[in-house]
Design a protein around this motif. Structure first.
Motif, PDB file in Angstrom:
ATOM      1  N   THR A 112       6.272  -6.573 -10.656  1.00  0.00           N
ATOM      2  CA  THR A 112       5.839  -6.948  -9.599  1.00  0.00           C
ATOM      3  C   THR A 112       6.257  -5.433  -8.377  1.00  0.00           C
ATOM      4  O   THR A 112       5.523  -4.817  -7.926  1.00  0.00           O
TER       5      THR A 112
ATOM      6  N   ILE B  49       4.798  -2.000  -9.519  1.00  0.00           N
ATOM      7  CA  ILE B  49       3.697  -2.060  -9.633  1.00  0.00           C
ATOM      8  C   ILE B  49       3.126  -2.022  -7.900  1.00  0.00           C
ATOM      9  O   ILE B  49       2.628  -0.816  -7.884  1.00  0.00           O
ATOM     10  N   GLY B  50       4.397  -2.634  -7.280  1.00  0.00           N
ATOM     11  CA  GLY B  50       4.014  -2.227  -5.646  1.00  0.00           C
ATOM     12  C   GLY B  50       4.424  -0.649  -6.098  1.00  0.00           C
ATOM     13  O   GLY B  50       3.714  -0.093  -4.406  1.00  0.00           O
TER      14      GLY B  50
ATOM     15  N   VAL C 187       4.044   2.061  -7.003  1.00  0.00           N
ATOM     16  CA  VAL C 187       2.964   2.337  -7.084  1.00  0.00           C
ATOM     17  C   VAL C 187       1.579   2.195  -6.684  1.00  0.00           C
ATOM     18  O   VAL C 187       0.919   3.589  -5.907  1.00  0.00           O
ATOM     19  N   ARG C 188       1.357   1.570  -6.157  1.00  0.00           N
ATOM     20  CA  ARG C 188      -0.227   0.821  -5.741  1.00  0.00           C
ATOM     21  C   ARG C 188       0.065   0.811  -4.230  1.00  0.00           C
ATOM     22  O   ARG C 188      -0.740   1.497  -3.101  1.00  0.00           O
ATOM     23  N   PHE C 189       1.311   1.265  -3.648  1.00  0.00           N
ATOM     24  CA  PHE C 189       1.125   1.085  -1.717  1.00  0.00           C
ATOM     25  C   PHE C 189       1.568   2.047  -1.186  1.00  0.00           C
ATOM     26  O   PHE C 189       1.505   3.031  -2.012  1.00  0.00           O
ATOM     27  N   LYS C 190       1.077   2.499  -0.246  1.00  0.00           N
ATOM     28  CA  LYS C 190       0.958   3.439   0.485  1.00  0.00           C
ATOM     29  C   LYS C 190       1.608   4.077   0.875  1.00  0.00           C
ATOM     30  O   LYS C 190       1.547   4.941   1.182  1.00  0.00           O
TER      31      LYS C 190
ATOM     32  N   THR D 204       6.504   0.165   3.436  1.00  0.00           N
ATOM     33  CA  THR D 204       5.798  -0.947   2.090  1.00  0.00           C
ATOM     34  C   THR D 204       6.093  -0.284   0.816  1.00  0.00           C
ATOM     35  O   THR D 204       6.631  -1.324  -0.393  1.00  0.00           O
ATOM     36  N   ARG D 205       6.275   0.585   0.508  1.00  0.00           N
ATOM     37  CA  ARG D 205       7.772   0.907  -0.892  1.00  0.00           C
ATOM     38  C   ARG D 205       8.879   1.169  -1.665  1.00  0.00           C
ATOM     39  O   ARG D 205       8.823   0.503  -2.090  1.00  0.00           O
TER      40      ARG D 205
END
Length: 118
Positions: free
Chosen positions: A21, A24-25, A27-30, A34-35
């Motif tokens: 997770t 994935i976070g 890669v996916r957070f903008k 948050t990254r």
């Protein structure tokens, strides 16, 4: 398989899921904050759970003596590296400042405190 082996298996599974997770976070957070959150908190907890599972599985003091510094170094370096990345992103103005929370009450208290002092 005894109870400690089952516990080690469960801890490895939970730790691996936390590390997944985190990846994935990242890669996916903008945005940077948050990254950073995704890169540090679940990843560190995942590593701790995996190290605990290894210690339970192997049941050896030399293994525990090896894993304790690994966990301590991870606990020391993850927040430090996240702080440095966040600080640099703030200085470079690559953080979306509109998405950040500003506590106006705390700022007002700070201004009042400075006014009272000076």
């Amino acid at each position: 398989m005894n109870g400690l082996d089952v516990a080690a298996l469960v801890l490895i599974l939970i730790g691996a899921l936390l590390c997944l997770t985190a990846a994935i976070g990242v890669v996916r957070f903008k945005d940077v904050p948050t990254r950073l959150h995704a890169a540090t908190k679940p990843q560190v907890l995942g590593l701790i759970l995996i190290c605990l599972a290894i210690a339970l599985s192997l049941r050896s003091w030399p293994v525990v003596a090896f894993l304790v510094p690994v966990v301590l170094i991870q606990l020391a370096t993850a927040p430090l590296s996240a702080h440095m990345v966040g600080r640099q992103a703030y200085r470079n103005r690559t953080i979306d400042e509109k998405s950040l929370y500003v506590d106006e009450r705390a700022q007002a208290r700070e201004r009042e405190r400075r006014r009272d002092e000076g």
